[in-house]
Design a protein around this motif. Structure first.
Motif, PDB file in Angstrom:
ATOM      1  N   GLY A  79       5.182  -4.174  -6.883  1.00  0.00           N
ATOM      2  CA  GLY A  79       3.897  -4.276  -7.560  1.00  0.00           C
ATOM      3  C   GLY A  79       2.962  -5.261  -6.879  1.00  0.00           C
ATOM      4  N   GLY A  80       3.489  -6.423  -6.492  1.00  0.00           N
ATOM      5  CA  GLY A  80       2.681  -7.422  -5.811  1.00  0.00           C
ATOM      6  C   GLY A  80       2.207  -6.942  -4.448  1.00  0.00           C
ATOM      7  N   THR A  81       3.097  -6.266  -3.722  1.00  0.00           N
ATOM      8  CA  THR A  81       2.723  -5.731  -2.413  1.00  0.00           C
ATOM      9  C   THR A  81       1.641  -4.673  -2.548  1.00  0.00           C
ATOM     10  N   CYS A  82       1.788  -3.798  -3.537  1.00  0.00           N
ATOM     11  CA  CYS A  82       0.804  -2.745  -3.765  1.00  0.00           C
ATOM     12  C   CYS A  82      -0.552  -3.337  -4.117  1.00  0.00           C
ATOM     13  N   ALA A  83      -0.558  -4.342  -4.984  1.00  0.00           N
ATOM     14  CA  ALA A  83      -1.820  -4.974  -5.388  1.00  0.00           C
ATOM     15  C   ALA A  83      -2.487  -5.681  -4.208  1.00  0.00           C
ATOM     16  N   ALA A  84      -1.685  -6.375  -3.391  1.00  0.00           N
ATOM     17  CA  ALA A  84      -2.242  -7.088  -2.247  1.00  0.00           C
ATOM     18  C   ALA A  84      -2.825  -6.110  -1.222  1.00  0.00           C
ATOM     19  N   ALA A  85      -2.096  -5.018  -0.960  1.00  0.00           N
ATOM     20  CA  ALA A  85      -2.581  -4.027   0.000  1.00  0.00           C
ATOM     21  C   ALA A  85      -3.869  -3.379  -0.507  1.00  0.00           C
ATOM     22  N   ASN A  86      -3.930  -3.114  -1.802  1.00  0.00           N
ATOM     23  CA  ASN A  86      -5.131  -2.513  -2.393  1.00  0.00           C
ATOM     24  C   ASN A  86      -6.312  -3.472  -2.274  1.00  0.00           C
ATOM     25  N   ILE A 136      -8.346 -10.386   8.589  1.00  0.00           N
ATOM     26  CA  ILE A 136      -7.023  -9.826   8.308  1.00  0.00           C
ATOM     27  C   ILE A 136      -6.172  -9.842   9.578  1.00  0.00           C
ATOM     28  N   ARG A 137      -6.780  -9.463  10.713  1.00  0.00           N
ATOM     29  CA  ARG A 137      -6.043  -9.485  11.975  1.00  0.00           C
ATOM     30  C   ARG A 137      -5.656 -10.914  12.350  1.00  0.00           C
ATOM     31  N   GLN A 138      -6.600 -11.838  12.217  1.00  0.00           N
ATOM     32  CA  GLN A 138      -6.356 -13.223  12.617  1.00  0.00           C
ATOM     33  C   GLN A 138      -5.297 -13.900  11.756  1.00  0.00           C
ATOM     34  N   GLU A 139      -5.141 -13.450  10.511  1.00  0.00           N
ATOM     35  CA  GLU A 139      -4.137 -14.019   9.618  1.00  0.00           C
ATOM     36  C   GLU A 139      -2.771 -13.345   9.779  1.00  0.00           C
ATOM     37  N   GLY A 140      -2.651 -12.476  10.787  1.00  0.00           N
ATOM     38  CA  GLY A 140      -1.371 -11.800  11.008  1.00  0.00           C
ATOM     39  C   GLY A 140      -1.139 -10.617  10.095  1.00  0.00           C
ATOM     40  N   GLY A 141      -2.223 -10.092   9.539  1.00  0.00           N
ATOM     41  CA  GLY A 141      -2.079  -9.016   8.562  1.00  0.00           C
ATOM     42  C   GLY A 141      -1.583  -7.709   9.139  1.00  0.00           C
ATOM     43  N   LEU A 142      -1.907  -7.393  10.392  1.00  0.00           N
ATOM     44  CA  LEU A 142      -1.502  -6.102  10.942  1.00  0.00           C
ATOM     45  C   LEU A 142       0.010  -5.957  11.009  1.00  0.00           C
ATOM     46  N   ALA A 143       0.683  -7.003  11.442  1.00  0.00           N
ATOM     47  CA  ALA A 143       2.141  -6.930  11.517  1.00  0.00           C
ATOM     48  C   ALA A 143       2.754  -6.709  10.134  1.00  0.00           C
ATOM     49  N   LEU A 144       2.191  -7.366   9.120  1.00  0.00           N
ATOM     50  CA  LEU A 144       2.723  -7.206   7.762  1.00  0.00           C
ATOM     51  C   LEU A 144       2.364  -5.838   7.181  1.00  0.00           C
ATOM     52  N   LEU A 145       1.176  -5.323   7.514  1.00  0.00           N
ATOM     53  CA  LEU A 145       0.814  -3.972   7.073  1.00  0.00           C
ATOM     54  C   LEU A 145       1.754  -2.943   7.703  1.00  0.00           C
ATOM     55  N   HIS A 146       2.093  -3.154   8.963  1.00  0.00           N
ATOM     56  CA  HIS A 146       3.059  -2.284   9.640  1.00  0.00           C
ATOM     57  C   HIS A 146       4.404  -2.348   8.934  1.00  0.00           C
ATOM     58  N   ALA A 147       4.805  -3.559   8.560  1.00  0.00           N
ATOM     59  CA  ALA A 147       6.090  -3.733   7.864  1.00  0.00           C
ATOM     60  C   ALA A 147       6.095  -3.005   6.525  1.00  0.00           C
ATOM     61  N   VAL A 148       4.959  -3.013   5.827  1.00  0.00           N
ATOM     62  CA  VAL A 148       4.868  -2.285   4.552  1.00  0.00           C
ATOM     63  C   VAL A 148       5.082  -0.789   4.786  1.00  0.00           C
ATOM     64  N   TRP A 152      -2.157   2.147   0.528  1.00  0.00           N
ATOM     65  CA  TRP A 152      -3.215   1.145   0.661  1.00  0.00           C
ATOM     66  C   TRP A 152      -3.097   0.394   1.985  1.00  0.00           C
ATOM     67  N   ALA A 153      -1.859   0.160   2.446  1.00  0.00           N
ATOM     68  CA  ALA A 153      -1.678  -0.498   3.740  1.00  0.00           C
ATOM     69  C   ALA A 153      -2.258   0.359   4.859  1.00  0.00           C
ATOM     70  N   LEU A 154      -1.996   1.661   4.794  1.00  0.00           N
ATOM     71  CA  LEU A 154      -2.517   2.568   5.819  1.00  0.00           C
ATOM     72  C   LEU A 154      -4.038   2.652   5.746  1.00  0.00           C
ATOM     73  N   ALA A 155      -4.589   2.658   4.535  1.00  0.00           N
ATOM     74  CA  ALA A 155      -6.043   2.680   4.382  1.00  0.00           C
ATOM     75  C   ALA A 155      -6.679   1.410   4.940  1.00  0.00           C
TER      76      ALA A 155
END
Length: 289
Positions: free
Chosen positions: A37-44, A60-72, A96-99
């Motif tokens: 639920g938390g992951t879904c809300a954060a990705a949204n 998002i890129r600078q905070e390392g978000g792409l690697a975590l979106l890939h992990a999702v 939501w991660a893919l979006a």
């Protein structure tokens, strides 16, 4: 205000709050929360924050978000017997991660290159060429989709229907992201997509994404450009890759044949010219003696 204007206004307000409160830095780690639920809300939230906002995409890129979106996108549920809600949240988080990745792909070259570097493209190819998702999308586009619940299927629960719809939507978004990468990315990104598709075809017999016309058009354009380039070159491996890709994306057979024949003709001419030059060199050497 119209619903569209209200939606844009709400999104702008959310983006401003996240920007001023360092919200992206707080949201990105939640992608790895371990709670569906938390992951879904954060990705949204990240998807909404990055919509038509290149600066937020950069954050998002600078905070390392792409690697975590890939992990999702590659994650599996960590519970043995997930509830229906957990199943929906887990699949929703992937959507939501893919979006969000799609928003980054649309934003600028820096983010597109970052997407390529963390090897998301092969995953996008796999998702976009999923045969079941394509069948569902094609049926829906043609008005042939059947509501299994209303058709009397005892095995189709509302949850299973929703999960099936999310699979179709994932494939659609993956196709849109690949289209964006092809349209706006450089040649290295195009080659990564082409190579990823050919590898998927050879490995698992992936089918062309006929349910997604925009992606088909983008891929056919890339295939034509690839053929035009290799037919004038001298790399047989590149030719075979381009021909495999062209056949898969359903380019006209005559176009493929012409490229192959022109390549062979150029090779033959090159061999003849090399032999002719060798004879001339031999004659010159004989005269000097």
């Amino acid at each position: 205000r119209s619903p569209e204007e209200a939606d844009r206004s709400d999104r702008a307000a959310l983006q401003e709050v996240l920007r001023t409160a360092d919200g992206v830095a707080l949201l990105v780690p939640l992608l790895n929360s371990g709670d569906s639920g938390g992951t879904c809300a954060a990705a949204n939230a990240l998807r909404n924050a990055s919509e038509r906002n290149p600066a937020m995409c950069d954050l998002i890129r600078q905070e390392g978000g792409l690697a975590l979106l890939h992990a999702v996108l590659t994650s599996e549920l960590r519970v043995e017997s997930p509830s229906e809600v957990e199943l929906i949240e887990h699949r929703g988080a992937k959507y939501w991660a893919l979006a969000t990745i799609g928003n980054l792909a649309a934003s600028n070259d820096a983010n597109r290159n970052a997407i390529q570097r963390i090897d998301i493209i092969p995953l996008l190819v796999t998702v976009a060429t999923d045969s079941k998702a394509q069948e569902r999308a094609q049926e829906k586009a043609e008005g042939r989709a059947v509501d299994e619940a209303s058709a009397g299927s005892s095995s189709a629960s509302p949850t299973s229907l929703l999960l099936g719809e999310l699979v179709s939507q994932l494939a659609l978004v993956a196709g849109e992201v690949l289209s964006l990468m092809l349209a706006k990315g450089d040649k290295s990104i195009e080659m990564a997509i082409v190579s990823g598709i050919v590898a998927a075809v050879r490995r698992q017999g992936a089918q062309p994404p006929v349910a997604f016309p925009e992606l088909m058009t983008s891929l056919q354009t890339a295939a034509r450009e690839r053929l035009q380039k290799v037919r004038m070159g001298d790399d047989p491996a590149a030719l075979h890759l381009a021909l495999d890709f062209g056949r898969w994306i359903r380019l006209p057979t005559v176009l493929l044949g012409n490229a192959r024949n022109e390549f062979k003709a150029r090779q033959i001419d090159a061999i003849r010219n090399e032999r002719r030059q060798q004879l001339l060199d031999a004659d010159d050497a004989h005269i000097e003696m």
